[in-house]
Scaffold this motif. Structure first.
Motif, PDB file in Angstrom:
ATOM      1  N   ILE A  76       0.743  -1.318   0.018  1.00  0.00           N
ATOM      2  CA  ILE A  76       0.001   0.037  -0.026  1.00  0.00           C
ATOM      3  C   ILE A  76       0.842   1.183   0.141  1.00  0.00           C
ATOM      4  N   THR A  77       0.335   1.996  -0.724  1.00  0.00           N
ATOM      5  CA  THR A  77       1.009   3.512  -0.956  1.00  0.00           C
ATOM      6  C   THR A  77      -0.011   4.561  -0.690  1.00  0.00           C
ATOM      7  N   TYR A  78       0.629   5.252   0.230  1.00  0.00           N
ATOM      8  CA  TYR A  78      -0.389   6.585   0.635  1.00  0.00           C
ATOM      9  C   TYR A  78       0.219   7.773   0.589  1.00  0.00           C
ATOM     10  N   VAL A  79       0.132   8.897  -0.072  1.00  0.00           N
ATOM     11  CA  VAL A  79       0.531  10.182  -0.356  1.00  0.00           C
ATOM     12  C   VAL A  79      -0.508  11.065   0.313  1.00  0.00           C
ATOM     13  N   GLY A  80      -0.471  11.445   1.518  1.00  0.00           N
ATOM     14  CA  GLY A  80      -1.638  12.539   2.021  1.00  0.00           C
ATOM     15  C   GLY A  80      -1.315  13.868   1.951  1.00  0.00           C
ATOM     16  N   ASN A  81      -2.160  14.950   1.978  1.00  0.00           N
ATOM     17  CA  ASN A  81      -1.886  16.310   1.971  1.00  0.00           C
ATOM     18  C   ASN A  81      -1.886  16.782   3.506  1.00  0.00           C
ATOM     19  N   PRO A  82      -0.697  17.437   3.854  1.00  0.00           N
ATOM     20  CA  PRO A  82      -0.547  17.921   5.025  1.00  0.00           C
ATOM     21  C   PRO A  82      -1.721  18.789   5.576  1.00  0.00           C
ATOM     22  N   LEU A  83      -2.257  18.377   6.908  1.00  0.00           N
ATOM     23  CA  LEU A  83      -3.443  19.208   7.369  1.00  0.00           C
ATOM     24  C   LEU A  83      -3.074  20.535   7.795  1.00  0.00           C
ATOM     25  N   ASP A  84      -3.868  21.456   7.735  1.00  0.00           N
ATOM     26  CA  ASP A  84      -3.637  22.923   8.196  1.00  0.00           C
ATOM     27  C   ASP A  84      -3.151  22.931   9.508  1.00  0.00           C
ATOM     28  N   SER A  85      -3.480  22.133  10.438  1.00  0.00           N
ATOM     29  CA  SER A  85      -2.891  22.471  11.753  1.00  0.00           C
ATOM     30  C   SER A  85      -1.416  22.030  11.885  1.00  0.00           C
ATOM     31  N   PHE A  86      -1.218  21.191  11.034  1.00  0.00           N
ATOM     32  CA  PHE A  86       0.327  20.711  10.994  1.00  0.00           C
ATOM     33  C   PHE A  86       1.170  21.648   9.983  1.00  0.00           C
ATOM     34  N   LYS A  87       0.750  22.343   9.102  1.00  0.00           N
ATOM     35  CA  LYS A  87       1.328  23.581   8.666  1.00  0.00           C
ATOM     36  C   LYS A  87       1.514  24.550   9.494  1.00  0.00           C
ATOM     37  N   SER A  88       0.389  25.024  10.165  1.00  0.00           N
ATOM     38  CA  SER A  88       0.456  26.101  11.004  1.00  0.00           C
ATOM     39  C   SER A  88       1.195  25.869  12.329  1.00  0.00           C
ATOM     40  N   TYR A  89       1.437  24.792  12.616  1.00  0.00           N
ATOM     41  CA  TYR A  89       2.542  24.626  13.719  1.00  0.00           C
ATOM     42  C   TYR A  89       3.837  24.556  13.377  1.00  0.00           C
ATOM     43  N   ALA A  90       4.294  24.221  12.239  1.00  0.00           N
ATOM     44  CA  ALA A  90       5.382  24.146  11.602  1.00  0.00           C
ATOM     45  C   ALA A  90       5.942  25.454  11.325  1.00  0.00           C
ATOM     46  N   GLU A  91       5.133  26.527  10.840  1.00  0.00           N
ATOM     47  CA  GLU A  91       5.417  27.928  10.725  1.00  0.00           C
ATOM     48  C   GLU A  91       5.641  28.696  12.209  1.00  0.00           C
ATOM     49  N   LYS A  92       5.013  28.074  13.159  1.00  0.00           N
ATOM     50  CA  LYS A  92       4.885  28.923  14.387  1.00  0.00           C
ATOM     51  C   LYS A  92       6.064  28.150  15.600  1.00  0.00           C
ATOM     52  N   SER A  93       6.536  27.316  15.313  1.00  0.00           N
ATOM     53  CA  SER A  93       7.500  26.471  16.164  1.00  0.00           C
ATOM     54  C   SER A  93       8.968  27.169  16.360  1.00  0.00           C
ATOM     55  N   ASP A  94       9.409  27.275  17.332  1.00  0.00           N
ATOM     56  CA  ASP A  94      10.786  27.664  17.434  1.00  0.00           C
ATOM     57  C   ASP A  94      11.676  26.464  17.072  1.00  0.00           C
ATOM     58  N   ARG A  95      12.945  26.678  17.147  1.00  0.00           N
ATOM     59  CA  ARG A  95      14.012  25.794  16.513  1.00  0.00           C
ATOM     60  C   ARG A  95      14.032  24.365  17.405  1.00  0.00           C
ATOM     61  N   THR A  96      13.938  24.413  18.695  1.00  0.00           N
ATOM     62  CA  THR A  96      13.924  23.373  19.659  1.00  0.00           C
ATOM     63  C   THR A  96      12.693  22.597  19.450  1.00  0.00           C
ATOM     64  N   GLU A  97      11.619  23.275  19.310  1.00  0.00           N
ATOM     65  CA  GLU A  97      10.218  22.441  18.809  1.00  0.00           C
ATOM     66  C   GLU A  97      10.548  21.678  17.483  1.00  0.00           C
ATOM     67  N   LEU A  98      10.722  22.584  16.630  1.00  0.00           N
ATOM     68  CA  LEU A  98      10.897  22.076  15.129  1.00  0.00           C
ATOM     69  C   LEU A  98      11.831  21.000  15.096  1.00  0.00           C
ATOM     70  N   LYS A  99      12.996  20.976  15.656  1.00  0.00           N
ATOM     71  CA  LYS A  99      13.856  19.934  15.590  1.00  0.00           C
ATOM     72  C   LYS A  99      13.254  18.566  16.065  1.00  0.00           C
ATOM     73  N   ALA A 100      12.552  18.597  17.320  1.00  0.00           N
ATOM     74  CA  ALA A 100      11.653  17.506  17.878  1.00  0.00           C
ATOM     75  C   ALA A 100      10.782  16.890  16.863  1.00  0.00           C
ATOM     76  N   GLN A 101      10.079  17.986  16.016  1.00  0.00           N
ATOM     77  CA  GLN A 101       9.185  17.685  15.322  1.00  0.00           C
ATOM     78  C   GLN A 101       9.628  16.906  13.911  1.00  0.00           C
ATOM     79  N   CYS A 102      10.744  17.329  13.528  1.00  0.00           N
ATOM     80  CA  CYS A 102      11.691  16.841  12.454  1.00  0.00           C
ATOM     81  C   CYS A 102      12.040  15.416  12.752  1.00  0.00           C
ATOM     82  N   GLN A 103      11.651  14.894  13.747  1.00  0.00           N
ATOM     83  CA  GLN A 103      12.124  13.431  13.896  1.00  0.00           C
ATOM     84  C   GLN A 103      10.746  12.592  13.886  1.00  0.00           C
TER      85      GLN A 103
END
Length: 267
Positions: free
Chosen positions: A94-121
């Motif tokens: 099974i291959t699934y390619v989803g579109n990012p939720l608005d909440s995910f995009k918004s969180y990425a834009e507002k995160s600081d470096r420490t939060e973003l590094k954790a989310q990148c994992q």
């Protein structure tokens, strides 16, 4: 629920993944309304114990993304014990390619470096093998003929589902130390056959291998990726996909064996 949404929701293909002890654990939904491709996949993969430790596919993640298991991990109870043998029985790819939720995009834009590094994992599963599997405990005590009987039973049921050829299962063949992935014992050919039949009928299924995973942030649009990379000095390879098969629980003391070569070895 239609077949498409059934697989997405049951397998949590829209969820983020975090690495832990040779497996992924689910976080929360990050994508939605994606494209799903389902293909038949019938091939047994065998993971047998080896004497010398070797590099594991999971090491790619722990080293690249600096998870808590950098270097050589301690083998926790989530890893397959060294004396066990594992067979995975995928029935679908099974291959699934989803579109990012608005909440995910918004969180990425507002995160600081420490939060973003954790989310990148966090990761997303793009291509997975789905089905079930078997565990043979204390493989040295499991007779070669019993293993041939196991493979024969799996093959017989798969051929029935593909060609509608009749088959008969009986309790004459007895097994010991044979379990499904939920640790339920399978004591004879009838119990093994019932379990495998559930897999091919899609009554029972789970992700048995990850064929391709991507860092979750790679699903964001390219402009946002570039702005985050420049702003927080995120390494470029953190957005690269990983296309090496990752099998839950398989670490450095097991290796995949070609089934034909393996059958020749035990004969």
């Amino acid at each position: 629920m239609d077949e498409t949404k059934k697989f997405i929701k049951c397998l949590k293909l829209d969820h983020g993944l975090r690495y832990k002890d040779g497996n992924f654990i689910y976080t929360k939904p990050l994508t939605d309304e994606g494209q799903l491709k389902i293909e038949e996949y019938i091939k047994v993969h065998i993971y047998e114990p080896i004497e010398e430790e070797q590099s594991s596919a999971w090491d790619i993640i722990s080293k690249r993304f600096q998870t808590s298991e950098c270097g050589k991990p301690e083998l926790s109870s989530d890893y397959l014990p060294r004396e066990y043998l594992k067979l995975i029985i995928p029935v679908l790819k099974i291959t699934y390619v989803g579109n990012p939720l608005d909440s995910f995009k918004s969180y990425a834009e507002k995160s600081d470096r420490t939060e973003l590094k954790a989310q990148c994992q966090q990761f997303l599963a793009e291509t997975v093998l789905v089905g079930g599997g078997l565990i043979i405990k204390n493989v040295s005590d499991f007779k070669n003929k019993s293993m041939l009987d196991v493979i024969w039973t799996i093959n017989k049921i798969s051929r029935w589902h593909k060609y509608k050829k009749p088959f008969f299962l009986k309790k004459a063949l007895k097994f010991s130390e044979l379990y499904d992935l939920d640790n339920n014992p399978l004591l004879d050919e009838k119990q093994l056959g019932d379990y495998v039949n559930q897999l091919f009928s899609h009554e029972k299924f789970s992700v048995v291998a990850y064929e391709k995973v991507i860092p979750a942030f790679a699903r964001l649009d390219k402009q946002l990726q570039e702005s985050l990379t420049d702003l927080y000095k995120i390494p470029a390879d953190w957005f690269a996909s990983i296309s090496k098969r990752l099998v839950p629980g398989i670490a450095s003391f097991h290796q995949e064996q070609n089934i034909n070569d393996w059958l020749i070895t035990i004969n």
